[in-house]
Design a protein around this motif. Structure first.
Motif, PDB file in Angstrom:
ATOM      1  N   SER A  15       0.883  -1.149  -0.108  1.00 26.03           N
ATOM      2  CA  SER A  15      -0.030   0.067   0.071  1.00 26.03           C
ATOM      3  C   SER A  15       1.041   1.214   0.035  1.00 26.03           C
ATOM      4  CB  SER A  15      -0.984   0.122   1.167  1.00 26.03           C
ATOM      5  OG  SER A  15      -1.824  -1.024   1.143  1.00 26.03           O
ATOM      6  N   HIS A  16       0.423   2.397  -0.427  1.00 29.34           N
ATOM      7  CA  HIS A  16       0.903   3.475  -0.638  1.00 29.34           C
ATOM      8  C   HIS A  16       0.278   4.496   0.205  1.00 29.34           C
ATOM      9  CE1 HIS A  16       1.807   7.762  -1.846  1.00 29.34           C
ATOM     10  NE2 HIS A  16       2.936   7.074  -2.535  1.00 29.34           N
ATOM     11  N   PRO A  17       0.942   5.171   1.249  1.00 28.83           N
ATOM     12  CA  PRO A  17       2.233   5.267   1.338  1.00 28.83           C
ATOM     13  C   PRO A  17       2.800   4.572   2.554  1.00 28.83           C
ATOM     14  CG  PRO A  17       1.099   7.235   2.335  1.00 28.83           C
ATOM     15  CD  PRO A  17       0.104   6.253   1.919  1.00 28.83           C
ATOM     16  N   LYS A  18       2.005   3.451   3.142  1.00 29.98           N
ATOM     17  CA  LYS A  18       2.652   3.001   4.101  1.00 29.98           C
ATOM     18  C   LYS A  18       3.687   2.112   3.877  1.00 29.98           C
ATOM     19  CE  LYS A  18      -1.970   2.863   6.788  1.00 29.98           C
ATOM     20  NZ  LYS A  18      -2.994   1.950   7.293  1.00 29.98           N
ATOM     21  N   ASP A  19       3.665   1.356   2.840  1.00 31.05           N
ATOM     22  CA  ASP A  19       4.771   0.272   2.315  1.00 31.05           C
ATOM     23  C   ASP A  19       5.833   1.008   1.459  1.00 31.05           C
ATOM     24  OD1 ASP A  19       3.254  -1.552   3.789  1.00 31.05           O
ATOM     25  OD2 ASP A  19       1.995  -2.201   2.011  1.00 31.05           O
ATOM     26  N   ALA A  20       5.366   2.140   0.641  1.00 34.02           N
ATOM     27  CA  ALA A  20       6.376   2.448  -0.291  1.00 34.02           C
ATOM     28  C   ALA A  20       5.907   3.905  -0.661  1.00 34.02           C
ATOM     29  CB  ALA A  20       6.635   1.560  -1.282  1.00 34.02           C
ATOM     30  N   GLU A  21       6.787   4.683  -1.184  1.00 28.36           N
ATOM     31  CA  GLU A  21       6.450   6.020  -1.448  1.00 28.36           C
ATOM     32  C   GLU A  21       6.632   6.472  -3.251  1.00 28.36           C
ATOM     33  OE1 GLU A  21       8.128   8.929   0.765  1.00 28.36           O
ATOM     34  OE2 GLU A  21       6.926   8.100   2.600  1.00 28.36           O
ATOM     35  N   THR A  22       7.266   5.265  -3.993  1.00 28.98           N
ATOM     36  CA  THR A  22       7.586   5.666  -5.247  1.00 28.98           C
ATOM     37  C   THR A  22       7.166   4.404  -6.158  1.00 28.98           C
ATOM     38  OG1 THR A  22       9.824   4.608  -5.249  1.00 28.98           O
ATOM     39  CG2 THR A  22       9.493   6.962  -4.742  1.00 28.98           C
ATOM     40  N   ILE A  23       6.850   4.404  -7.252  1.00 30.18           N
ATOM     41  CA  ILE A  23       6.464   3.183  -8.117  1.00 30.18           C
ATOM     42  C   ILE A  23       7.602   1.777  -8.089  1.00 30.18           C
ATOM     43  CG2 ILE A  23       6.082   2.339 -10.522  1.00 30.18           C
ATOM     44  CD1 ILE A  23       5.162   5.021 -11.284  1.00 30.18           C
ATOM     45  N   GLY A  24       8.752   2.345  -8.109  1.00 32.99           N
ATOM     46  CA  GLY A  24       9.847   1.248  -7.940  1.00 32.99           C
ATOM     47  C   GLY A  24       9.602   0.454  -6.566  1.00 32.99           C
ATOM     48  N   THR A  25       9.674   1.294  -5.510  1.00 30.19           N
ATOM     49  CA  THR A  25       9.652   0.723  -4.228  1.00 30.19           C
ATOM     50  C   THR A  25       8.384  -0.157  -4.121  1.00 30.19           C
ATOM     51  OG1 THR A  25       9.044   2.801  -3.263  1.00 30.19           O
ATOM     52  CG2 THR A  25      11.183   2.219  -3.275  1.00 30.19           C
ATOM     53  N   LEU A  26       7.151   0.363  -4.654  1.00 29.38           N
ATOM     54  CA  LEU A  26       5.924  -0.250  -4.283  1.00 29.38           C
ATOM     55  C   LEU A  26       5.914  -1.325  -4.982  1.00 29.38           C
ATOM     56  CD1 LEU A  26       3.203   0.518  -3.006  1.00 29.38           C
ATOM     57  CD2 LEU A  26       2.189   1.419  -5.376  1.00 29.38           C
ATOM     58  N   LEU A  27       6.580  -1.447  -6.222  1.00 32.27           N
ATOM     59  CA  LEU A  27       6.405  -2.703  -7.082  1.00 32.27           C
ATOM     60  C   LEU A  27       7.200  -3.763  -6.292  1.00 32.27           C
ATOM     61  CD1 LEU A  27       6.753  -1.615 -10.704  1.00 32.27           C
ATOM     62  CD2 LEU A  27       4.605  -2.710  -9.676  1.00 32.27           C
ATOM     63  N   TYR A  28       8.554  -3.251  -5.893  1.00 33.98           N
ATOM     64  CA  TYR A  28       9.389  -4.077  -4.937  1.00 33.98           C
ATOM     65  C   TYR A  28       8.728  -4.689  -3.941  1.00 33.98           C
ATOM     66  CZ  TYR A  28      13.367  -5.709  -2.428  1.00 33.98           C
ATOM     67  OH  TYR A  28      14.385  -6.297  -1.631  1.00 33.98           O
ATOM     68  N   ALA A  29       7.883  -3.973  -2.799  1.00 37.33           N
ATOM     69  CA  ALA A  29       7.383  -4.279  -1.792  1.00 37.33           C
ATOM     70  C   ALA A  29       6.347  -5.415  -2.233  1.00 37.33           C
ATOM     71  CB  ALA A  29       6.784  -3.189  -1.137  1.00 37.33           C
ATOM     72  N   ALA A  30       5.482  -5.263  -3.281  1.00 40.12           N
ATOM     73  CA  ALA A  30       4.451  -6.181  -3.382  1.00 40.12           C
ATOM     74  C   ALA A  30       5.285  -7.424  -3.953  1.00 40.12           C
ATOM     75  CB  ALA A  30       3.657  -5.525  -4.553  1.00 40.12           C
ATOM     76  N   ASP A  31       6.382  -7.421  -4.727  1.00 40.10           N
ATOM     77  CA  ASP A  31       6.882  -8.451  -5.268  1.00 40.10           C
ATOM     78  C   ASP A  31       7.551  -9.570  -4.320  1.00 40.10           C
ATOM     79  OD1 ASP A  31       7.483  -9.557  -7.936  1.00 40.10           O
ATOM     80  OD2 ASP A  31       9.643  -9.728  -7.087  1.00 40.10           O
ATOM     81  N   ARG A  32       8.103  -8.720  -3.054  1.00 39.32           N
ATOM     82  CA  ARG A  32       8.584  -9.524  -2.070  1.00 39.32           C
ATOM     83  C   ARG A  32       7.761  -9.984  -1.249  1.00 39.32           C
ATOM     84  NH1 ARG A  32      11.882  -5.568   2.200  1.00 39.32           N
ATOM     85  NH2 ARG A  32       9.644  -5.015   2.304  1.00 39.32           N
ATOM     86  N   ALA A  33       6.538  -9.535  -1.286  1.00 35.47           N
ATOM     87  CA  ALA A  33       5.522 -10.257  -0.322  1.00 35.47           C
ATOM     88  C   ALA A  33       5.184 -11.258  -1.161  1.00 35.47           C
ATOM     89  CB  ALA A  33       4.265  -9.302  -0.250  1.00 35.47           C
ATOM     90  N   LEU A  34       4.763 -11.362  -2.661  1.00 34.59           N
ATOM     91  CA  LEU A  34       4.380 -12.302  -3.352  1.00 34.59           C
ATOM     92  C   LEU A  34       5.435 -13.603  -3.221  1.00 34.59           C
ATOM     93  CD1 LEU A  34       2.973 -12.076  -7.043  1.00 34.59           C
ATOM     94  CD2 LEU A  34       4.931 -13.622  -6.692  1.00 34.59           C
ATOM     95  N   TYR A  35       6.802 -13.279  -3.278  1.00 34.63           N
ATOM     96  CA  TYR A  35       7.789 -14.378  -3.405  1.00 34.63           C
ATOM     97  C   TYR A  35       7.827 -15.062  -1.929  1.00 34.63           C
ATOM     98  CZ  TYR A  35       8.916 -14.151  -8.170  1.00 34.63           C
ATOM     99  OH  TYR A  35       9.167 -14.333  -9.564  1.00 34.63           O
ATOM    100  N   ALA A  36       7.452 -14.199  -0.739  1.00 36.91           N
ATOM    101  CA  ALA A  36       7.498 -14.755   0.565  1.00 36.91           C
ATOM    102  C   ALA A  36       6.398 -15.617   0.430  1.00 36.91           C
ATOM    103  CB  ALA A  36       7.197 -13.625   1.323  1.00 36.91           C
ATOM    104  N   MET A  37       4.992 -15.417  -0.127  1.00 37.22           N
ATOM    105  CA  MET A  37       4.112 -16.614  -0.231  1.00 37.22           C
ATOM    106  C   MET A  37       4.477 -17.809  -0.984  1.00 37.22           C
ATOM    107  SD  MET A  37       0.132 -15.947  -1.843  1.00 37.22           S
ATOM    108  CE  MET A  37      -1.093 -17.367  -1.852  1.00 37.22           C
ATOM    109  N   LYS A  38       5.272 -17.602  -2.055  1.00 39.83           N
ATOM    110  CA  LYS A  38       5.543 -18.703  -2.949  1.00 39.83           C
ATOM    111  C   LYS A  38       6.575 -19.673  -2.120  1.00 39.83           C
ATOM    112  CE  LYS A  38       5.656 -17.184  -7.633  1.00 39.83           C
ATOM    113  NZ  LYS A  38       4.663 -18.533  -8.298  1.00 39.83           N
ATOM    114  N   ASP A  39       7.273 -19.202  -1.399  1.00 38.31           N
ATOM    115  CA  ASP A  39       8.519 -19.772  -0.507  1.00 38.31           C
ATOM    116  C   ASP A  39       7.832 -20.587   0.961  1.00 38.31           C
ATOM    117  OD1 ASP A  39      10.433 -18.681  -2.122  1.00 38.31           O
ATOM    118  OD2 ASP A  39      11.010 -17.265  -0.606  1.00 38.31           O
TER     119      ASP A  39
END
Length: 452
Positions: free
Chosen positions: A413-437
């Motif tokens: 979520s913006h702005p709680k998890d990230a403040e830019t497009i790049g960091t927002l995508l990175y935060a969501a992608d990290r959460a996605l791969y945490a689920m895969k793991d």
């Protein structure tokens, strides 16, 4: 051609403006003399130099030589002896006049009689000076040059008028351009056939009677006041929605200019209307194709970034959060290997349709690339975004079509998890791969959330 009259030897150059005299003094004067008397030629040159002309002179002895010289060179003025040597009637001078074309012809005459003045005019002379009063020659030259300039300007104006009339006729007759004219009050007075056809009427009279063109002016947003007043000189190009006779809409691009009567008073407008409906439809289609994934029909990677940028700007301005949900279709490679790429493409489309079904009108579902998808959820916190992701997983699990599909999900979520497009995508992608793991043993997976 001015009337040929004997010049008063006492007249000065007061009638010639300073600007005109200065203009002639600034450029050289090329003169062709047709004269047998060298003393007369020298006197003419001396008077021209006194009048501050920069003279370049050539000399011939008769009209035959004059014609030959004119065919090879150009001159500002021809000064000839009168009576002309070897003159065989007026036909000779008339032939010379054709050779001269726009070059003024002046005569230095001796023993001129009043009945000869009319003959000089008929023979193509611009003016003459008496041989005993060559001091008047500079004035005659200036008058001849001014007359030549005026004739050139008149011909240029006539040419421009003919060109303008030709363009106007071509415009009026062009089937692509609707043209109408209105008076100072905005009342339509004339239309062309192209406008009649464009609006679906059968005749000009029917269109004028319907007063459909009156609606055109109200479409400018300023009403009839736009069409009145001395300041109404031009209508800037504008596009409007217009109605045909059958009620269907068309997109018209309008431009226009003010028209004035012979006294310079504002008399109305001429409007040009171009039907750009097909052009705008095509542009919309191209824009849609440029922002849409061709396989799933969802927004593409480019459009996703545009939406994320807009939502971050809005969130920064309003202080209201939004969420990004990333989804990865599990096992797409196995589906392609086992059932073929057509089945794999169908699996992507099945997930795309479910994402579309779960979206509100303000949400954006996009194919991020390959087997990755995204949901942008305005005005949505992580808790609500988790419910949306869970609904997607449930609908996909209940899909009766084979093979059975599942997704891994990450939320930021913006702005709680990230403040830019790049960091927002990175935060969501990290959460996605945490689920895969996590590698759960049960079929249903709980969406993962980003943790700072």
């Amino acid at each position: 051609m001015p009337n040929l009259t004997q010049n008063d030897p006492h007249l000065e150059l007061a009638n010639v403006s300073t600007e005109t005299k200065t203009a002639h003094r600034r450029r050289p004067l090329r003169v062709l003399f047709v004269h047998r008397d060298a003393d007369v030629v020298d006197g003419c040159l001396e008077e021209l130099k006194k009048a501050q002309f920069t003279v370049t002179a050539d000399f011939v002895l008769n009209l035959g030589q004059c014609g030959e010289r004119l065919r090879s060179q150009s001159y500002d003025v021809v000064i000839a002896e009168y009576p002309c040597p070897r003159l065989k009637g007026s036909e000779t001078l008339q032939v010379l006049h054709k050779e001269l074309q726009e070059t003024p012809l002046l005569f230095v005459a001796s023993a001129i009689r009043s009945e000869s003045v009319a003959q000089l005019a008929a023979d193509g002379a611009f003016d003459y000076v008496d041989r005993d009063h060559v001091a008047q020659l500079p004035m005659a030259v200036r008058q001849a040059l001014n007359g030549k300039k005026l004739r050139q300007e008149l011909e240029e104006a006539r040419t421009a008028l003919r060109h303008s009339q030709s363009l106007y006729r071509a415009l009026v007759d062009n089937p692509s351009y609707g043209v109408l004219r209105c008076d100072a009050l905005g009342e339509t007075t004339a239309v062309n056939q192209a406008l009649v056809t464009m609006l679906g009427y059968t005749s000009k009279e029917e269109l004028l009677a319907a007063k459909n063109s009156t609606e055109l002016f109200s479409s400018f947003g300023k009403g009839p006041s736009l069409m009145s007043g001395a300041e109404a000189k031009r209508i800037e190009p504008v596009e409007i929605e217009w109605k045909r006779k059958d009620g269907t809409s068309l997109r018209a691009r309008l431009s226009g200019r003010g028209v004035y009567d012979e006294n310079g008073n504002f008399a109305g407008h001429e409007i040009i209307a171009v039907d750009v409906t097909e052009q705008r439809t095509l542009e919309d289609q191209l824009r849609h194709q440029a922002s849409t994934d061709s396989l799933t029909g969802l927004s593409n990677h480019r459009r996703l970034f545009e939406v994320l940028h807009a939502e971050i700007c809005r969130s920064n301005r309003t202080g209201r959060e939004f969420s990004l949900v990333l989804l990865d279709l599990d096992g797409l490679k196995e589906v392609n290997d086992r059932s073929g790429h057509q089945t794999g493409d169908r699996a992507l489309c099945r997930l795309g349709q479910i994402l579309r079904d779960c979206c509100r009108s303000i949400d954006t579902a996009a194919r991020h690339g390959g087997d990755e998808f995204a949901l942008v959820l305005p005005e949505t916190g992580r808790a609500a975004a988790t419910l949306v992701a869970r609904r997607v997983c449930d609908l996909l699990a209940r899909d009766a079509e084979q093979p059975v599909l599942s997704v891994s999900v990450g939320i930021a979520s913006h702005p709680k998890d990230a403040e830019t497009i790049g960091t927002l995508l990175y935060a969501a992608d990290r959460a996605l791969y945490a689920m895969k793991d996590e590698r759960p043993t049960h079929a249903r997976r709980e969406p993962a959330q980003s943790t700072k």
